[in-house]
Design an enzyme around this catalytic site. Structure first.
Site, PDB file in Angstrom:
ATOM      1  N   ASP A  81      67.781  21.424  58.535  1.00  0.00           N
ATOM      2  CA  ASP A  81      66.031  21.700  58.448  1.00  0.00           C
ATOM      3  C   ASP A  81      65.314  20.648  59.163  1.00  0.00           C
ATOM      4  O   ASP A  81      65.392  19.429  58.842  1.00  0.00           O
ATOM      5  CB  ASP A  81      65.534  22.041  57.088  1.00  0.00           C
ATOM      6  CG  ASP A  81      65.827  23.099  56.455  1.00  0.00           C
ATOM      7  OD1 ASP A  81      66.657  24.148  57.035  1.00  0.00           O
ATOM      8  OD2 ASP A  81      65.903  22.927  55.191  1.00  0.00           O
TER       9      ASP A  81
ATOM     10  N   ASP B 139      63.605  34.966  53.695  1.00  0.00           N
ATOM     11  CA  ASP B 139      63.410  34.139  52.617  1.00  0.00           C
ATOM     12  C   ASP B 139      62.988  34.885  51.601  1.00  0.00           C
ATOM     13  O   ASP B 139      62.007  35.551  51.742  1.00  0.00           O
ATOM     14  CB  ASP B 139      62.331  32.940  52.882  1.00  0.00           C
ATOM     15  CG  ASP B 139      62.995  32.078  54.080  1.00  0.00           C
ATOM     16  OD1 ASP B 139      63.874  31.700  54.088  1.00  0.00           O
ATOM     17  OD2 ASP B 139      61.766  31.478  54.912  1.00  0.00           O
TER      18      ASP B 139
END
EC number: 4.3.2.10
Length: 259
Positions: free
Chosen positions: A11, A130
């Site tokens: 990330d 997500d």
């Protein structure tokens, strides 16, 4: 059983690798390319770069970072974050990425999935989803903008639509589990894996090697993606693969020759 892939996820925020819990409380870890090179040496099958702020703040991923990674890595590189158009696909692939991951833009413009699959091939198109359980816990809903916005869209229906439009694989992250190190969301993964015929990458919640063994034994996930377990030195990729093989789960291990 097909060979399972082990995929470290980096990330990225402001060009640095970060990791937080449930998408907040981010801690800076280091340089994406240098970290990715370590994972490649440990036998990672692929690397994922996700710019976790690009979509929300409408910033583009820096092509230089992708180019440097592509030059220094020999394993496949998937890049996502801030992808909004077919031109963004073209730019990211031209910079050296092997696959492009889209999330928010796929919800806002589903035709982008079809367009990208037609132009670049389904193997280049990864739809990142997500999701988290709804209030009753009976189903799952899709979130966008880095997990900040609930679309109200049913996860399973969206996954099926992505496959129909031409997605090559689905990167499924459980927001309830992300960064918690309490294990993957097996219920969520089984719901999606049983509904689609394309590869599903499990993401969110890995805290131990046993979690990885469990996700492959109890779901039809094709790959496992994780960050916390590796970034803080709690395990290495090759250690994970050795344990998988001990548990009769097929994994790729390349033994380096000692000169």
């Amino acid at each position: 059983m097909l060979t399972k892939r082990i995929i470290p996820c980096l990330d990225i925020k402001n060009g640095k690798v970060v990791k937080g819990i449930n998408f907040v409380g981010l801690k800076e870890i280091g340089d994406p390319v240098e970290i990715a090179k370590i994972y490649e040496e440990q036998c990672a099958d692929e690397i994922v770069f996700l710019d976790i702020t690009a979509s929300f703040e409408e910033r583009e991923i820096i092509g230089e970072l992708i180019g440097r990674a592509a030059r220094e890595l020999s394993i496949p590189l998937t890049v996502g974050g801030g992808i909004r158009s077919i031109n963004d696909f073209r730019r990211i692939l031209a910079s050296g990425a092997d696959k492009v991951s889209i999330n928010s833009a796929a919800i806002e413009n589903p035709e982008l999935i079809h367009q990208a699959a037609n132009e670049f091939g389904v193997q280049c198109v990864v739809v990142a989803i997500d999701a988290k359980a709804n209030e009753s816990g009976s189903s799952f809903e899709v979130y966008i903008k880095g997990g900040r916005e609930n679309t109200g869209i049913d996860l399973v229906e969206w996954a099926k639509k992505c496959e129909k439009l031409g997605a090559g694989e689905i990167l499924l992250t459980s927001m309830d589990k992300d960064g918690t190190k309490t294990g993957y969301d097996l219920k969520m993964l089984n719901a999606v894996c049983s509904a689609v015929n394309i590869p599903v990458i499990a993401s969110g919640g890995c805290g131990s090697i046993s979690d990885i063994i469990e996700v492959f034994e109890k779901t039809k996930s094709d790959a496992a993606l994780f960050a916390s377990l590796f970034h803080y030195g709690e395990a290495t990729v090759d250690e994970v693969k050795e344990e998988l093989i001990k548990n009769r789960i097929p994994a790729r291990i390349i033994k380096k020759e000692i000169i």
